[in-house]
Motif scaffolding. Structure first.
Motif, PDB file in Angstrom:
ATOM      1  N   TYR A 132       0.754  -0.555   0.478  1.00  0.00           N
ATOM      2  CA  TYR A 132      -0.383   0.079  -0.108  1.00  0.00           C
ATOM      3  C   TYR A 132       0.510   0.734  -0.097  1.00  0.00           C
ATOM      4  O   TYR A 132       1.627   0.969   0.585  1.00  0.00           O
ATOM      5  CB  TYR A 132      -0.622   0.058   1.277  1.00  0.00           C
ATOM      6  CG  TYR A 132      -1.903  -1.325   1.777  1.00  0.00           C
ATOM      7  CD1 TYR A 132      -3.566  -1.213   0.875  1.00  0.00           C
ATOM      8  CD2 TYR A 132      -1.851  -2.329   1.925  1.00  0.00           C
ATOM      9  CE1 TYR A 132      -4.283  -1.564   0.561  1.00  0.00           C
ATOM     10  CE2 TYR A 132      -2.655  -3.476   1.714  1.00  0.00           C
ATOM     11  CZ  TYR A 132      -3.572  -3.082   1.483  1.00  0.00           C
ATOM     12  OH  TYR A 132      -4.546  -4.346   1.400  1.00  0.00           O
ATOM     13  N   GLU A 133       0.333   2.360  -0.675  1.00  0.00           N
ATOM     14  CA  GLU A 133       1.417   3.351  -0.437  1.00  0.00           C
ATOM     15  C   GLU A 133       0.976   4.280   0.768  1.00  0.00           C
ATOM     16  O   GLU A 133       2.078   5.142   0.918  1.00  0.00           O
ATOM     17  CB  GLU A 133       0.625   4.567  -1.990  1.00  0.00           C
ATOM     18  CG  GLU A 133       0.365   3.981  -3.298  1.00  0.00           C
ATOM     19  CD  GLU A 133      -0.535   4.424  -4.018  1.00  0.00           C
ATOM     20  OE1 GLU A 133      -0.431   5.484  -4.029  1.00  0.00           O
ATOM     21  OE2 GLU A 133      -1.346   3.606  -4.152  1.00  0.00           O
ATOM     22  N   TYR A 135      -0.763   4.119   5.070  1.00  0.00           N
ATOM     23  CA  TYR A 135      -1.411   3.257   6.195  1.00  0.00           C
ATOM     24  C   TYR A 135      -2.504   4.456   7.125  1.00  0.00           C
ATOM     25  O   TYR A 135      -1.215   5.127   7.602  1.00  0.00           O
ATOM     26  CB  TYR A 135      -0.031   1.968   6.976  1.00  0.00           C
ATOM     27  CG  TYR A 135       0.659   0.968   6.021  1.00  0.00           C
ATOM     28  CD1 TYR A 135      -0.225   0.068   5.638  1.00  0.00           C
ATOM     29  CD2 TYR A 135       1.653   1.084   4.799  1.00  0.00           C
ATOM     30  CE1 TYR A 135       0.800  -0.778   4.780  1.00  0.00           C
ATOM     31  CE2 TYR A 135       2.289   0.767   4.328  1.00  0.00           C
ATOM     32  CZ  TYR A 135       1.715  -0.696   4.508  1.00  0.00           C
ATOM     33  OH  TYR A 135       2.309  -1.212   2.907  1.00  0.00           O
ATOM     34  N   GLY A 149      -4.071   0.077   5.367  1.00  0.00           N
ATOM     35  CA  GLY A 149      -3.155   0.099   4.459  1.00  0.00           C
ATOM     36  C   GLY A 149      -4.840   1.041   3.092  1.00  0.00           C
ATOM     37  O   GLY A 149      -5.738   0.436   2.885  1.00  0.00           O
ATOM     38  N   LYS A 150      -4.087   1.647   2.265  1.00  0.00           N
ATOM     39  CA  LYS A 150      -5.181   2.266   1.816  1.00  0.00           C
ATOM     40  C   LYS A 150      -3.744   2.453   0.508  1.00  0.00           C
ATOM     41  O   LYS A 150      -3.042   2.796   0.118  1.00  0.00           O
ATOM     42  CB  LYS A 150      -5.366   3.821   1.979  1.00  0.00           C
ATOM     43  CG  LYS A 150      -6.715   3.254   2.719  1.00  0.00           C
ATOM     44  CD  LYS A 150      -7.771   2.725   3.205  1.00  0.00           C
ATOM     45  CE  LYS A 150      -8.369   3.565   2.320  1.00  0.00           C
ATOM     46  NZ  LYS A 150     -10.300   2.176   2.710  1.00  0.00           N
ATOM     47  N   HIS A 151      -5.014   2.169  -0.895  1.00  0.00           N
ATOM     48  CA  HIS A 151      -4.354   2.512  -1.929  1.00  0.00           C
ATOM     49  C   HIS A 151      -4.507   4.686  -2.683  1.00  0.00           C
ATOM     50  O   HIS A 151      -6.004   5.284  -2.136  1.00  0.00           O
ATOM     51  CB  HIS A 151      -4.474   2.321  -3.421  1.00  0.00           C
ATOM     52  CG  HIS A 151      -4.284   0.630  -2.700  1.00  0.00           C
ATOM     53  ND1 HIS A 151      -2.818   0.267  -3.238  1.00  0.00           N
ATOM     54  CD2 HIS A 151      -4.827  -0.563  -2.795  1.00  0.00           C
ATOM     55  CE1 HIS A 151      -2.520  -0.843  -3.006  1.00  0.00           C
ATOM     56  NE2 HIS A 151      -3.749  -1.450  -3.193  1.00  0.00           N
ATOM     57  N   SER A 319      -9.999  -0.951   0.482  1.00  0.00           N
ATOM     58  CA  SER A 319      -9.242  -1.335  -0.224  1.00  0.00           C
ATOM     59  C   SER A 319      -8.680  -2.560   0.756  1.00  0.00           C
ATOM     60  O   SER A 319      -7.281  -3.836   0.449  1.00  0.00           O
ATOM     61  CB  SER A 319      -8.073   0.026   0.646  1.00  0.00           C
ATOM     62  OG  SER A 319      -7.982  -0.115   2.758  1.00  0.00           O
TER      63      SER A 319
END
Length: 454
Positions: A132-133, A135, A149-151, A319
């Motif tokens: 992920y990019e 968190y 986590g998130k994109h 996500s």
């Protein structure tokens, strides 16, 4: 649509910021990002596959650091400032703080320079697999704060839809009270940036100071949590918000009576329903309609009109991995109205097993509220009841000013739910909550444990 958060920021050329007594343009912020980026790269020549933990209290410094990391394409973890480093710190990370000196971290000064801790060693920084990019740490209402986590696209998709729903204008000014490290505070801090509007980065710590500032300043949208709106009412401060175009609330259910009181004074409080994992799912203004409207990109997977059920959805804002065919289980019980609307019956729904039987605590809560309304004329808000289970015994906390005959209620509940689902204990008490207004389940467990020891 841009596919990363730095591009989203960089393309919003008309955005401006208010910080303390100054107005800042995007050019001002870009210059600060460049300074921090240079100082950071002077320490870390190799930044590929690194992971940065941001523990920053100052809102302007937080945004500058975050966008610098996104510009450098570094995975970023947003850390609640109240969590002590020994709880989350792991070897090999890059830990940046402006409020805690950690021996293995780096301290961020006001001039955006860094001071390495006494035990900081560049050779100790390791590479990570970063699926992920960014968190987020969840609020930890269950006692253990998870890292979700998130994109970037999860976030940008939601920002675009919020702009469409609320028609944000370039000169609209947002004042966001929740901390940026929380998914709700993060989204609504980025919303005016996405919309090329105005973001007020000033911080406030009391309801009175917020009300005074909003009353004296040009603020179009206030972003806060339910507990603040309740305090604004309790302290007779609602008139200070009469100039707002609107307000936002999330992180927990807003009491319906609070929504109505503000609405009667000309202020619409827009509730956003969602979670860190799912992103925004639905919205409402309770005073206009207590039912939730789904955000356009959300689809109900187990659609069945007029049915009460656990909610399964699909959404590009989710996500975490889930089965696209069956959908993501939100663990909330709802009553489906149609493909775009539902009634939320309980946000704290959990399934437990008692003597081998699977019991839905959300339905116990919903049936109890229905019983009170029918037998006692009491319309108990979903935010004022908590049903839990400990050692295969169900217990219930009820927050209500009017005294209840608990013994009588326990007897009558046997006519509504099976005997094994009758709460062993029903306590009429104030429900503990954390600083974000969410139910504090650890504090509740302490209450139950103390009663069991008596």
């Amino acid at each position: 649509m841009k596919n990363n958060l730095y591009s989203m920021y960089n393309d919003s050329q008309k955005i401006s910021f208010i910080y303390k007594n100054s107005s800042l343009t995007k050019k001002d912020i870009d210059e600060k990002i460049a300074v921090l980026e240079t100082n950071f790269c002077n320490i870390f020549e190799n930044i590929e596959n690194k992971r940065v933990f941001i523990d920053i209290k100052d809102r302007l410094s937080f945004l500058i650091t975050f966008f610098a990391m996104k510009k450098l394409n570094i995975a970023t973890v947003l850390v609640p400032i109240e969590i002590q480093p020994q709880i989350f710190f792991e070897p090999g990370i890059i830990y940046i703080s402006d409020n805690k000196h950690h021996p293995e971290g780096i301290f961020l000064n006001e001039d955006l320079s860094f001071v390495p801790g006494e035990n900081f060693r560049i050779e100790n920084i390791k590479d990570f697999e970063n699926p992920y990019e960014l968190y987020f740490f969840t609020s930890g209402s269950t006692g253990k704060s998870k890292n979700i986590g998130k994109h970037s696209l999860n976030v940008i998709t939601e920002l675009a839809e919020l702009c469409n729903i609320y028609s944000i204008q370039n000169d609209d000014v947002f004042l966001c009270i929740p901390p940026i490290y929380h998914i709700y505070g993060f989204l609504f801090t980025l919303l005016p940036i996405f919309a090329s509007a105005v973001l007020d980065l000033n911080s406030f710590f009391t309801p009175e100071s917020i009300a005074d500032y909003v009353n004296a300043s040009k603020i179009d949208y206030l972003v806060a949590v339910p507990s603040y709106y309740s305090l604004f009412d309790k302290l007779n401060l609602i008139s200070s918000f009469s100039k707002l175009k609107g307000a936002f609330s999330s992180s927990g259910p807003l009491p319906g009576e609070i929504s109505q009181i503000f609405f009667n004074k000309g202020v619409r409080i827009n509730e956003i329903y969602g979670s860190t994992e799912t992103g925004g799912m639905a919205y409402r203004v309770f005073a206009e309609d207590p039912n939730y409207s789904l955000i356009n990109y959300v689809k109900i997977k187990n659609y069945a009109p007029a049915q009460e059920m656990e909610l399964f959805i699909s959404s590009p804002a989710i996500s975490v991995e889930y089965d696209e065919k069956t959908g993501y289980c939100t663990a909330d019980v709802v009553k489906i109205i149609d493909e775009k609307h539902f009634t939320l019956l309980g946000r704290n729904t959990r399934f437990v097993k008692i003597h081998g039987k699977r019991i839905d605590l959300g339905f116990i809560s919903a049936n109890f509220r229905a019983y009170l309304k029918k037998s006692h004329g009491i319309d108990l808000n979903e935010n004022n009841i908590f049903v839990g289970c400990q050692d295969e015994n169900i217990y219930m906390l009820v927050e209500l000013d009017k005294p209840l005959d608990i013994a009588r209620i326990s007897r009558e509940l046997r006519k509504i739910v099976p005997g094994y689902a009758i709460p062993k204990k029903i306590l009429q008490t104030k429900i503990p909550r954390n600083e974000m207004g969410k139910i504090n389940k650890i504090a509740i467990e302490t209450i139950i444990n103390n009663i069991n020891r008596q």
